[in-house]
Design an enzyme around this catalytic site. Structure first.
Site, mmCIF file in Angstrom:
data_model
loop_
_atom_site.group_PDB
_atom_site.id
_atom_site.type_symbol
_atom_site.label_atom_id
_atom_site.label_comp_id
_atom_site.label_asym_id
_atom_site.label_seq_id
_atom_site.Cartn_x
_atom_site.Cartn_y
_atom_site.Cartn_z
ATOM 1 C CG HIS A 195 -2.197 -0.910 0.720
ATOM 2 N ND1 HIS A 195 -2.305 -2.216 1.114
ATOM 3 C CD2 HIS A 195 -3.246 -0.679 -0.113
ATOM 4 C CE1 HIS A 195 -3.388 -2.750 0.556
ATOM 5 N NE2 HIS A 195 -3.972 -1.840 -0.188
ATOM 6 N NE ARG A 303 -6.484 0.439 -2.395
ATOM 7 C CZ ARG A 303 -5.978 0.577 -3.608
ATOM 8 N NH1 ARG A 303 -5.899 1.774 -4.162
ATOM 9 N NH2 ARG A 303 -5.542 -0.469 -4.273
ATOM 10 N NE ARG A 339 -11.402 -1.488 -0.774
ATOM 11 C CZ ARG A 339 -10.141 -1.777 -1.045
ATOM 12 N NH1 ARG A 339 -9.846 -2.635 -2.007
ATOM 13 N NH2 ARG A 339 -9.162 -1.209 -0.368
ATOM 14 C CD GLU A 438 -10.020 -7.901 -2.108
ATOM 15 O OE1 GLU A 438 -8.994 -7.249 -2.356
ATOM 16 O OE2 GLU A 438 -10.878 -7.505 -1.300
ATOM 17 C CG ASN A 461 -3.294 -4.578 -6.056
ATOM 18 O OD1 ASN A 461 -2.870 -4.685 -7.204
ATOM 19 N ND2 ASN A 461 -3.776 -3.451 -5.582
ATOM 20 C CG ASP A 462 -5.469 -8.359 -1.424
ATOM 21 O OD1 ASP A 462 -4.382 -8.523 -0.850
ATOM 22 O OD2 ASP A 462 -6.260 -7.438 -1.131
ATOM 23 N NE ARG A 472 -1.177 -5.801 -1.649
ATOM 24 C CZ ARG A 472 -2.396 -5.274 -1.745
ATOM 25 N NH1 ARG A 472 -3.465 -6.025 -1.553
ATOM 26 N NH2 ARG A 472 -2.564 -4.019 -2.051
ATOM 27 C CB CYS A 509 -10.189 -1.796 -9.111
ATOM 28 S SG CYS A 509 -10.371 -2.959 -7.749
HETATM 29 C C1 PEP Z 1 -6.639 -5.324 -4.704
HETATM 30 O O1 PEP Z 1 -6.495 -6.158 -3.822
HETATM 31 O O2 PEP Z 1 -6.324 -5.505 -5.890
HETATM 32 C C2 PEP Z 1 -7.219 -3.994 -4.399
HETATM 33 C C3 PEP Z 1 -7.553 -3.158 -5.347
HETATM 34 O O3 PEP Z 1 -7.386 -3.655 -3.084
HETATM 35 P P1 PEP Z 1 -6.195 -3.269 -2.093
HETATM 36 O O4 PEP Z 1 -4.981 -2.967 -2.939
HETATM 37 O O5 PEP Z 1 -6.631 -2.086 -1.301
HETATM 38 O O6 PEP Z 1 -6.007 -4.489 -1.251
HETATM 39 MG MG MG Z 2 -7.418 -5.975 -1.879
#
Ligand code: PEP
Ligand code: MG
Length: 595
Positions: A195, A303, A339, A438, A461-462, A472, A509
């Site tokens: 993040h 977010r 979200r 995710e 991402n997740d 990650r 996303c």
């Molecule tokens: C993701 O997991 O791809 C996402 C967009 O949410 P975050 O990066 O906040 O976990």
């Molecule tokens: Mg996520």
């Protein structure tokens, strides 16, 4: 006068850009002030450090004074003039210089000794006024020591043009920083989708991670630093020609950005007429202007947890309502996907008591927190539903791993809607409810989930970290974290097919949405919306306008037959290079390559 020799380091760019600034070292350890003897040859260097620290402390005090005069008025700000005067007092400076040259103390040691001497003198005078001045002097010296070391609390008053050099930063630490003063980040740790990297990208602040550990020992506060977050290079105390070369590069980049802005009023449409919506991911209201500047197709992911990082508490319903209302109003009719709170993992709210866990990413995170803390959850839902009366808001549910969980959330949404009905509070009864895909279990069951919600938003991402079991955030295994993994692409394809079968919307996303090599794959799969940091929207639009969807079916078939991430990545790179070479004369801009 000490001559600094140029030092250079390599790292992984995670937020593109090139900047020149001054090193600002930040360490989480509270400033440990060490006092030690130096060698004769080190005297000149310590004197130079003292001079530079004084300059940085001077700039910091000027900045604080300016802020104080805006916030508290001219009178209250006067105290800082006295501080600045003290800092530049020749008697005081001479004493410190004397302690460095004659007693061979390091600067920190010399400052501490000078302070001890003064305290001793003042203490004997039993006078309130003098005691007050002693506290002032201590305050000035703390600025000096911070300028020398970079201490734990120093993020809230950076000198101008700072490029932070640190082991790592958390999103809540970034929240403390005045972004006007910050030019970039150079971090030892992190991942492309940690993040911290995501926040740097949303703010448009160049950043590189995984930099050689030598950097923490070798660079000093105040040294000139070039951060090339395109190639992943850092130069500290650069030679004049390199500095010149980089100044020119910065001008060229600025020009390119201005040229790209020309595309803001054009459509993101393939050559054969398929329109792709390009929305923005945002983490703060401050980013809305940038979204408007590039003419983004709304907000694809807000977010909400980031809105609460800087505060000392989660906002109550009323405050949240005002924030969400402001976002939709500012987007002037464009859709806004908000979200629900997704705390946990690497997104700790400093004031929110969460248990220490061995595996926070597999623990009490996202919707699991909301379902247990229904007080917090319901006040967010009420605020969101109330704001939906003022614009096009959709609700996005994070971190769902089972149908039971989703149904529980939907049940609570219905309860909250009923409460609002009873209270005669208006809200959009047709508000859309979307699901973050995710977690692999949700992706695998996408056909069942598609019957339960209005849209999917794929959080790569997740999804990547859980599918291939690669944290990650872990810099050590960053090279294993790849969106080109065939298992990840198969899951995404399956999700898109499930969404299309039920005729619900599907977007991406996660950070992969801005990966230029994956763009043809996403378009070929039939994804019609991508949401990304606003800084990547125009470059993505430029590429979409070069694609021909009709030609991409074959590419997708080929990619889906491949079994190795490197094979897929190389194939897609070659495709994009050929496309750009053929249609654009070869330039492909400066996107991060490894998302
Ligand atoms: C993701 O997991 O791809 C996402 C967009 O949410 P975050 O990066 O906040 O976990
Ligand atoms: Mg996520």
């Amino acid at each position: 006068m000490v001559i600094f020799h140029m030092k250079s380091y390599k790292g992984m760019p995670v937020s593109k850009g090139i900047v020149i600034g001054k090193v600002y070292k930040y360490s989480k350890k509270s400033a440990l002030i060490e006092s030690y003897q130096i060698d004769v040859e080190e005297i000149a260097e310590e004197l130079e450090r003292f001079r530079e620290a004084k300059e940085i402390a001077h700039q910091t005090l000027l900045h604080i004074k300016e802020k104080a005069s805006q916030d508290l008025g001219e009178n209250q700000a006067q105290i800082f003039n006295a501080y600045i005067h003290m800092l530049n007092d020749p008697v005081f400076s001479e004493r410190i210089q004397g302690l460095i040259s004659e007693e061979r103390l390091n600067v920190e040691g010399a400052i501490q000794k000078a302070l001890a001497e003064l305290s001793e003198k003042f203490r004997r005078l039993d006078n309130d006024y003098i005691q007050e001045r002693l506290r002032d002097i201590e305050d000035v010296l703390s600025h000096l020591l911070r300028a020398l070391q970079g201490s734990a609390n120093s993020l809230s008053n950076l000198p101008e043009n700072s490029i932070i050099v640190a082991e790592d930063l958390t999103p809540s630490e970034i929240a403390l920083i005045d972004k006007e003063l910050l030019k970039g980040f150079v971090l030892r740790q992190g991942g492309m989708t940690s993040h911290t990297s995501i926040v740097a990208r949303s703010l448009g602040i160049p950043a590189i991670i995984n930099v050689d550990e030598r950097i923490m020992d070798e660079v000093k506060n105040g040294e000139v630093i070039i951060l090339d977050a395109i190639k992943g290079e850092v130069y500290v105390s650069p030679e004049r020609e390199i500095l010149e070369r980089y100044r020119k590069k910065i001008c060229i980049l600025k020009k390119r950005e201005e040229e790209l802005l020309g595309l803001s009023q054009e459509e993101a449409i393939t050559r054969d007429g398929h329109r792709i919506k390009l929305a923005a991911n945002i983490n703060s209201l401050a980013e809305l202007d940038a979204v408007r500047r590039v003419n983004g197709d709304g907000i694809g992911l807000l977010r909400t947890e980031f809105l609460f990082l800087r505060r000392e508490h989660l906002f109550d319903e009323e405050r949240q309502f005002k924030i969400y209302k402001k976002v939709v109003e500012k987007m002037e009719g464009r859709p806004v996907v908000i979200r629900l709170l997704d705390i946990g993992g690497d997104k700790d709210l400093p004031y929110f008591e969460a248990p220490r866990e061995i595996n926070p990413f597999l623990g009490w995170r996202g919707i699991r927190v909301s379902l247990e803390r229904q007080d917090i959850f319901k006040s967010q839902l009420r605020a969101l539903l109330r704001a939906s009366h003022y614009g096009d808001i959709s609700i996005l549910i994070p971190f769902i791993s089972s149908i039971e969980e989703l149904r529980e959330v939907k049940g609570i949404i219905i309860e909250v809607k009923n409460e609002l009905e009873q209270e005669n509070i208006p809200y959009n009864r047709q508000i859309k409810i979307g699901l973050m895909i995710e977690i692999p279990s949700t992706a695998i069951m996408a056909d069942a989930f598609a019957r339960e919600v209005d849209f999917f938003s794929i959080g790569t991402n997740d999804l990547i970290q859980y599918t291939i079991a690669v944290d990650r955030n872990n810099s050590r295994i960053a090279s294993l974290y790849t969106p080109f993994h065939p298992a990840v692409l198969k899951l995404i394809h399956q999700v898109v097919r499930a969404a299309r079968a039920e005729r619900i919307g599907v977007s991406v996303c996660g950070e992969a949405a801005a990966n230029k090599y994956l763009l043809p794959v996403f378009v070929a799969m039939g994804i019609t919306e991508l949401s990304m940091s606003s800084g990547y929207i125009l470059e993505t639009k430029k590429l979409i306008r070069k694609l021909n969807k009709g030609e991409l079916g074959q590419l997708l078939d080929k990619v889906m037959e491949m079994n190795q991430a490197t094979e897929i990545e190389n194939y897609l790179k070659r495709y994009m290079e050929a496309l750009l070479g053929a249609r654009n004369g070869g330039s492909n801009g400066s996107r991060h390559e490894k998302e």
